[in-house]
Motif scaffolding. Structure first.
Motif, PDB file in Angstrom:
ATOM      1  N   GLU A  30       0.824  -1.208   0.000  1.00 16.98           N
ATOM      2  CA  GLU A  30       0.000   0.000   0.000  1.00 16.98           C
ATOM      3  C   GLU A  30       0.860   1.261   0.000  1.00 16.98           C
ATOM      4  O   GLU A  30       1.926   1.294   0.602  1.00 16.98           O
ATOM      5  N   LYS A  31       0.351   2.309  -0.637  1.00 10.20           N
ATOM      6  CA  LYS A  31       1.065   3.593  -0.716  1.00 10.20           C
ATOM      7  C   LYS A  31       1.408   4.150   0.665  1.00 10.20           C
ATOM      8  O   LYS A  31       2.477   4.702   0.871  1.00 10.20           O
ATOM      9  N   LYS A  32       0.491   3.997   1.627  1.00  7.07           N
ATOM     10  CA  LYS A  32       0.733   4.583   2.950  1.00  7.07           C
ATOM     11  C   LYS A  32       1.911   3.936   3.682  1.00  7.07           C
ATOM     12  O   LYS A  32       2.460   4.512   4.602  1.00  7.07           O
ATOM     13  N   GLN A  35       7.290   4.628   2.693  1.00  7.53           N
ATOM     14  CA  GLN A  35       8.018   5.765   3.243  1.00  7.53           C
ATOM     15  C   GLN A  35       9.049   5.254   4.243  1.00  7.53           C
ATOM     16  O   GLN A  35       9.205   4.060   4.407  1.00  7.53           O
ATOM     17  N   ILE A 118      -1.573   0.791  10.591  1.00  8.22           N
ATOM     18  CA  ILE A 118      -1.099   2.169  10.708  1.00  8.22           C
ATOM     19  C   ILE A 118      -2.183   2.969  11.410  1.00  8.22           C
ATOM     20  O   ILE A 118      -3.335   2.960  10.987  1.00  8.22           O
ATOM     21  N   ASN A 121      -0.225   8.018  12.370  1.00  8.52           N
ATOM     22  CA  ASN A 121       1.115   8.141  11.779  1.00  8.52           C
ATOM     23  C   ASN A 121       2.152   7.216  12.394  1.00  8.52           C
ATOM     24  O   ASN A 121       3.350   7.521  12.397  1.00  8.52           O
ATOM     25  N   LYS A 137       6.870   7.858  11.635  1.00  4.98           N
ATOM     26  CA  LYS A 137       7.296   8.308  10.305  1.00  4.98           C
ATOM     27  C   LYS A 137       8.636   8.993  10.417  1.00  4.98           C
ATOM     28  O   LYS A 137       8.881   9.726  11.373  1.00  4.98           O
TER      29      LYS A 137
END
Length: 138
Positions: A30-32, A35, A118, A121, A137
């Motif tokens: 997933e994009k979230k 990072q 998640i 954050n 993060k």
């Protein structure tokens, strides 16, 4: 049989490229998740400078990860098995001698990770026994 015949019709290179694209689409995370995450909690305990020389971190992309144990560089592939399911595969690590007392525990927990969530954050990783680590993060 039909699939086999179709595969043979392509050149070896084309077959490999097609299989690689299909595998990437199946396991894309997933994009979230994509990072940098910095470790905050390991096995229910807040980590301190005494546990690691530097804070461990993991940078995730759609299909792989890289990062640090706080001393040694790590990397490998990610496999997403649907919502809330993830595995860190083919994990490799440098072997520099470190003062990171919890490095082995961190690596073992990454290898056994099977799920994530998640919230606010923060990334929470778990295995078959429950919550193992949390990250903020980066």
């Amino acid at each position: 049989m039909l699939l086999m015949a179709g595969s043979l019709a392509f050149s070896c290179k084309s077959s490999k490229e097609a299989a690689s694209v299909a595998a990437t689409n199946e396991k894309s995370v997933e994009k979230k998740l994509q990072q940098t995450w910095i470790l905050e909690n390991l096995n229910g305990k807040v980590i301190t400078e005494k546990d690691f020389s530097n804070l461990p971190k993991v940078q995730m992309t759609s299909s792989n990860f890289a990062g640090s144990t706080g001393c040694n560089a790590i990397k490998g592939n990610l496999l997403s098995k649907g919502d809330g399911k993830i595995q860190f595969l083919e994990l490799t690590s440098e072997t520099k001698k470190c003062d990171a007392k919890k490095e082995g525990e961190f690596l073992q927990l990454l290898r056994t990770t099977s799920g994530y969530s998640i919230e606010n954050n923060k990334l929470y990783l778990s295995n078959q026994f429950g919550l193992t680590m949390s990250f903020k993060k980066g």
